[in-house]
Design a protein around this motif. Structure first.
Motif, short mmCIF file in Angstrom:
data_model
loop_
_atom_site.label_atom_id
_atom_site.label_comp_id
_atom_site.label_asym_id
_atom_site.label_seq_id
_atom_site.Cartn_x
_atom_site.Cartn_y
_atom_site.Cartn_z
N GLU A 150 6.40 7.33 -25.79
CA GLU A 150 7.46 7.93 -24.98
C GLU A 150 8.36 6.87 -24.36
O GLU A 150 9.58 7.09 -24.19
N ALA A 151 7.80 5.72 -24.07
CA ALA A 151 8.59 4.66 -23.42
C ALA A 151 9.81 4.28 -24.25
O ALA A 151 10.86 3.94 -23.70
N LEU A 180 11.77 6.13 -25.83
CA LEU A 180 12.85 7.06 -25.54
C LEU A 180 13.57 6.72 -24.25
O LEU A 180 14.70 7.17 -24.03
N ARG A 181 12.93 5.92 -23.41
CA ARG A 181 13.48 5.61 -22.10
C ARG A 181 14.00 4.18 -21.98
O ARG A 181 14.72 3.87 -21.03
N TYR A 182 13.61 3.32 -22.91
CA TYR A 182 14.08 1.94 -22.83
C TYR A 182 15.60 1.91 -22.93
O TYR A 182 16.19 2.50 -23.84
N ARG A 183 16.25 1.18 -22.01
CA ARG A 183 17.70 1.15 -21.97
C ARG A 183 18.24 0.06 -22.92
O ARG A 183 18.84 -0.92 -22.50
N PRO A 228 23.30 5.25 -21.46
CA PRO A 228 22.72 6.59 -21.40
C PRO A 228 23.33 7.60 -22.37
O PRO A 228 22.60 8.41 -22.95
N ARG A 272 21.22 9.60 -25.18
CA ARG A 272 21.17 11.06 -25.31
C ARG A 272 21.47 11.48 -26.75
O ARG A 272 20.81 12.37 -27.30
N VAL A 312 12.77 14.02 -21.52
CA VAL A 312 13.49 12.77 -21.33
C VAL A 312 14.99 13.02 -21.30
O VAL A 312 15.73 12.42 -20.50
N ASP A 349 15.95 14.11 -17.94
CA ASP A 349 15.99 12.99 -17.00
C ASP A 349 17.29 12.20 -17.13
O ASP A 349 17.89 11.80 -16.13
N TYR A 350 17.73 12.00 -18.37
CA TYR A 350 19.02 11.31 -18.56
C TYR A 350 20.16 12.13 -17.96
O TYR A 350 21.11 11.58 -17.37
N GLN A 389 20.44 11.66 -14.32
CA GLN A 389 20.87 10.33 -13.94
C GLN A 389 22.35 10.08 -14.19
O GLN A 389 22.92 9.11 -13.71
#
Length: 283
Positions: free
Chosen positions: A173-174, A176-179, A183, A187, A273, A276-277, A280
């Motif tokens: 899952e991480a 999907l969140r690593y920048r 953003p 997405r 996720v 969450d984006y 933000q």
């Protein structure tokens, strides 16, 4: 120049000489082999690594003897087995590396891929790939051919729609969140993953944060059929063919699969996720 690149140049020159001795143009040879003419050019000019299969059919097309064929196979096998520096390999260009990977994938029917740090290349959007390639170019000081590399990466993805092939993908899952991209790009990438999960020949799994992991998430790896594993580190590109190595990574892959979320559960993680984006984002 690295020893790897010099060996690739030497093999390309030898193959060109054999073609010319047979009085064939690059286009003529490509037609005999059912290849794009650009592939002949890339191999001869050391922009793509010739595989054992490539040199065998090339030798057959130019009608050389068995001793020459054996020598070509040995050279091609040596290139594939070499654990060469990624910095040196990247100097031949990002697009050339993508072509090498595409050629390997064309000979693969079953893909098992675990990637702990980045969205798997076959699943990347063009926008996400651009940000990844930009970081790779800075890290390895590669030639400036990002647009060409993206084109090849997108062409590689056509294989996903071949029903004769099977794909099994696992990511934490991480990832999907690593920048690794802005953003809005992330997405779009997550929307792409949602679409991929619906393909009938694709098994897509996500390791949620709450999943009990069977092992630490260290290096990513690609298992091609049951014969080869590619393991990329920061400085070496390992090609493993020993059956014990292949079995080891196959077992590791199955352990990750057992605790991964699949189908609706995987899509639920992606949607979470995405939400969450959205929270933000400005406005």
């Amino acid at each position: 120049m690295s020893s790897f690149q010099q060996a690739r140049i030497d093999l390309g020159a030898q193959l060109r000489q054999l073609r010319e001795n047979a009085h064939l143009s690059g286009k003529d040879l490509a037609e005999r082999l059912g290849w794009q003419p650009s592939k002949v050019s890339r191999i001869e000019n050391a922009r793509q690594t010739a595989t054992e299969d490539d040199v065998v059919v090339w030798a057959q097309a130019v009608r050389v003897g068995p001793e020459t064929v054996d020598g070509l196979i040995a050279q091609a096998a040596g290139l594939l087995e070499r654990q060469d520096s990624w910095r040196q390999r990247h100097k031949s260009g990002l697009a050339a590396l993508q072509e090498d990977i595409r050629d390997l994938e064309s000979r693969t029917k079953l893909f098992r891929v675990f990637e702990p740090g980045v969205v798997i290349g076959l699943l990347q959007t063009a926008e996400y790939a651009r940000h990844i390639f930009s970081k790779v170019r800075r890290l390895y000081e590669t030639t400036d051919d990002i647009d060409a590399a993206i084109r090849v990466r997108m062409q590689r993805q056509e294989i996903l729609y071949d029903p004769s092939r099977r794909f099994r993908f696992i990511m934490p899952e991480a990832v999907l969140r690593y920048r690794l991209a802005p953003p809005d790009v992330m997405r779009g990438q997550l929307d792409r993953l949602l679409a991929v999960t619906t393909l009938p020949n694709v098994e897509f799994g996500i390791l949620p944060f709450e999943a009990p992991l069977p092992a630490a998430l260290v290096n990513g790896f690609w298992i091609y059929n049951d014969s080869m594993v590619g393991v990329a580190t920061r400085t070496k590109d390992l090609v493993l063919r020993d059956p014990d190595d292949v079995a080891f990574y196959a077992h590791a892959f199955e352990e990750f699969c057992e605790v991964a979320a699949h189908s609706d559960a995987a899509r639920a993680v992606i949607v979470r996720v995405l939400d969450d984006y959205a929270r933000q984002s400005p406005g």
